[in-house]
Scaffold this motif. Structure first.
Motif, short mmCIF file in Angstrom:
data_model
loop_
_atom_site.label_atom_id
_atom_site.label_comp_id
_atom_site.label_asym_id
_atom_site.label_seq_id
_atom_site.Cartn_x
_atom_site.Cartn_y
_atom_site.Cartn_z
N ASN A 96 54.53 -25.14 129.01
CA ASN A 96 55.48 -24.11 128.56
C ASN A 96 56.51 -24.68 127.59
O ASN A 96 56.83 -24.04 126.57
CB ASN A 96 56.20 -23.49 129.76
CG ASN A 96 55.29 -22.61 130.58
OD1 ASN A 96 54.26 -22.12 130.08
ND2 ASN A 96 55.61 -22.39 131.83
N SER A 97 57.04 -25.87 127.89
CA SER A 97 58.07 -26.43 127.01
C SER A 97 57.49 -26.83 125.65
O SER A 97 58.13 -26.67 124.62
CB SER A 97 58.76 -27.64 127.67
OG SER A 97 57.83 -28.62 128.04
N LEU A 98 56.24 -27.29 125.64
CA LEU A 98 55.59 -27.61 124.36
C LEU A 98 55.33 -26.36 123.55
O LEU A 98 55.55 -26.33 122.34
CB LEU A 98 54.26 -28.33 124.60
CG LEU A 98 54.26 -29.84 124.83
CD1 LEU A 98 52.83 -30.35 124.81
CD2 LEU A 98 55.09 -30.57 123.79
N SER A 99 54.86 -25.34 124.22
CA SER A 99 54.55 -24.07 123.54
C SER A 99 55.79 -23.51 122.85
O SER A 99 55.75 -23.18 121.66
CB SER A 99 54.01 -23.06 124.56
OG SER A 99 53.81 -21.81 123.93
N SER A 100 56.90 -23.43 123.58
CA SER A 100 58.12 -22.87 122.99
C SER A 100 58.80 -23.85 122.05
O SER A 100 59.30 -23.47 120.99
CB SER A 100 59.10 -22.43 124.09
OG SER A 100 59.39 -23.51 124.94
N ALA A 146 47.77 -21.25 124.66
CA ALA A 146 46.38 -21.74 124.70
C ALA A 146 46.26 -23.04 123.90
O ALA A 146 45.57 -23.98 124.32
CB ALA A 146 45.43 -20.68 124.14
N GLU A 147 46.94 -23.10 122.74
CA GLU A 147 46.89 -24.31 121.91
C GLU A 147 47.56 -25.48 122.64
O GLU A 147 47.06 -26.61 122.60
CB GLU A 147 47.58 -24.06 120.56
CG GLU A 147 47.41 -25.22 119.59
CD GLU A 147 48.08 -24.97 118.24
OE1 GLU A 147 48.15 -25.93 117.45
OE2 GLU A 147 48.50 -23.84 117.97
N ALA A 148 48.68 -25.20 123.30
CA ALA A 148 49.39 -26.23 124.05
C ALA A 148 48.50 -26.79 125.16
O ALA A 148 48.43 -28.01 125.37
CB ALA A 148 50.68 -25.67 124.64
N LEU A 149 47.78 -25.91 125.84
CA LEU A 149 46.88 -26.33 126.92
C LEU A 149 45.73 -27.20 126.39
O LEU A 149 45.34 -28.18 127.01
CB LEU A 149 46.34 -25.12 127.66
CG LEU A 149 47.35 -24.33 128.52
CD1 LEU A 149 46.76 -23.02 129.00
CD2 LEU A 149 47.81 -25.19 129.71
N THR A 150 45.22 -26.82 125.22
CA THR A 150 44.13 -27.59 124.60
C THR A 150 44.60 -29.00 124.24
O THR A 150 43.88 -29.98 124.47
CB THR A 150 43.63 -26.86 123.33
OG1 THR A 150 43.17 -25.57 123.68
CG2 THR A 150 42.50 -27.64 122.67
N ALA A 171 44.74 -34.80 125.63
CA ALA A 171 45.58 -35.98 125.85
C ALA A 171 45.48 -36.50 127.28
O ALA A 171 46.02 -37.57 127.59
CB ALA A 171 47.03 -35.65 125.53
N GLY A 172 44.82 -35.74 128.12
CA GLY A 172 44.68 -36.16 129.52
C GLY A 172 45.96 -36.00 130.31
O GLY A 172 46.20 -36.73 131.28
N VAL A 173 46.80 -35.03 129.90
CA VAL A 173 48.07 -34.79 130.58
C VAL A 173 48.00 -33.47 131.35
O VAL A 173 47.67 -32.44 130.76
CB VAL A 173 49.24 -34.73 129.56
CG1 VAL A 173 50.55 -34.38 130.25
CG2 VAL A 173 49.36 -36.06 128.81
N PRO A 174 48.28 -33.46 132.65
CA PRO A 174 48.24 -32.22 133.43
C PRO A 174 49.18 -31.16 132.86
O PRO A 174 50.32 -31.47 132.49
CB PRO A 174 48.70 -32.66 134.83
CG PRO A 174 48.44 -34.12 134.87
CD PRO A 174 48.66 -34.63 133.48
#
Length: 281
Positions: A238-242, A249-253, A258-261
Motif C-alpha cells: 500500500n505504501s509503495l502504491s501511494s 497490482a503493479e506494486a504487488l508485481t 523482489a521476493g518481498v512479502p
C-alpha cells in the motif's frame, strides 16, 4: 585562553561582546569539560588530518580540534560570533573561520582549496533543527571525507544508529546506511549545555563507506525508501502504491519479483530488500 567550558568564562566573554543566545539558531554551548576532548579524539582529528567543523559556537570543541589536527575550517552561520571566535581561538594558527550557511556551501570546493593532500573528517555539535539536512548533505554530496562525528538529539542518534530492519529504524536509518556505517559513541546530558535544552544528546560517528553496500539505481532506491516510510503503518504494497503513484497490482508485481512479502512493513526490510524493490521497478 581560560577554560571555555566554564560558565563564568562563557558569560564574561559573551557579555563583553554583547552576545545573546538565538533560539531560532538552536544555540546551546557546551559547559561539560569532558565532552569536547573526547569528541575531538573520537572524530579522527590527528596529525595529517583536516577537520571541517560546523557551528563552532564560542570555540570549545574547536580548541580541542585545533590541538589535534593539522588544520580546522569552522563554518559559522551567526556573524555575531566571529569576534568571539577571533578571541577564543587566538592561540591557534591552524584555524580558519568561514561565515556561511553550511547547507549552501560548496564543500567539495572548500575541501579542494583548504585540505589538499589531507585526510578530511567532519566534527560538529549540530543544532537539532538541521540535523537531518546537514547529515544528508554531507553524505549525498559524496565528499572525500572519511568520517562524520556529530552531536545530535539522543533520539535522533538512536534512530540513525538503529539496525536497518529493526523497529526503531526509519527512512533516515536506511539512507545513512547506504553511505556509511553509523556507530553510537556516548550520551551527553542536557545539563552539559548552556542554556540547557529539554532533551539529552548523543555523539555518533558515521564511517563513510568506499561504495554502497548494495548495487542499485540510486534515484529509484531513495524513491522506494521515501515511499515505504511515508506511511509506515501501512503494509509495503500500500505504501509503495501511494508513495510511487502506481497501481496496487503493479506494486504487488514489483514486490513479488523482489521476493518481498506484500504484507511486510517498511521497518522490517533490509537494505538489500529496498535495493531489490528498486531494481524491479
Amino acid at each position: 585562553m581560560k577554560k571555555l567550558s566554564d560558565i563564568g568564562t562563557i558569560k564574561e566573554i559573551l557579555g563583553r561582546h554583547g552576545f545573546t543566545f538565538s533560539k531560532s539558531l538552536g544555540q546551546n554551548f557546551l559547559i561539560n569539560p569532558s565532552v569536547c576532548p573526547r569528541m575531538a579524539e573520537l572524530s579522527g582529528a590527528a596529525q595529517g588530518v583536516g577537520v571541517i567543523e560546523i557551528g563552532p559556537g564560542i570555540g570549545v570543541l574547536t580548541n580541542e580540534l585545533c590541538a589535534l589536527a593539522d588544520k580546522v575550517v569552522a563554518v559559522e552561520l551567526d556573524r555575531r560570533l566571529l569576534p568571539v571566535l577571533e578571541e577564543t581561538l587566538a592561540e591557534y594558527d591552524n584555524i580558519k573561520v568561514i561565515n556561511a550557511d553550511v547547507l549552501e556551501l560548496d564543500l567539495q570546493k572548500l575541501i579542494e582549496e583548504e585540505f589538499a593532500g589531507m585526510e578530511v573528517v567532519v566534527c560538529a555539535n549540530l543544532p537539532y533543527y538541521i540535523t537531518s539536512p546537514v547529515i544528508m548533505k554531507l553524505l549525498e554530496d559524496k565528499l572525500p571525507i572519511s568520517a562524520v562525528t556529530v552531536m545530535v538529539q539522543k533520539e535522533a542518534a538512536r534512530r540513525i544508529c538503529a539496525p536497518v530492519g529493526s523497529r526503531e529504524s526509519g527512512a533516515v536509518t536506511v539512507s545513512v546506511n547506504y553511505y556509511a556505517k553509523p556507530e553510537l559513541l556516548f550520551d551527553v546530558s542536557a545539563g552539559s549545555f548552556m542554556p540547557a535544552p529539554k532533551v539529552d544528546s548523543a555523539v555518533m560517528r558515521l564511517n563513510i563507506l568506499d561504495e554502497p553496500p548494495v548495487k542499485t539505481d540510486e534515484k529509484k532506491f531513495f524513491a522506494v525508501v521515501k515511499a515505504a516510510f511515508s506511511q509506515r503503518r501501512k503494509v509495503i504494497s500500500n505504501s509503495l502504491s501511494s508513495g510511487l503513484g502506481i497501481g496496487k497490482a503493479e506494486a504487488l508485481t514489483i514486490l513479488e519479483a523482489a521476493g518481498v512479502p506484500a504484507n511486510a512493513r517498511a521497518e522490517t526490510l533490509s537494505l538489500q530488500a529496498f535495493a531489490d524493490i528498486a531494481n524491479n521497478i
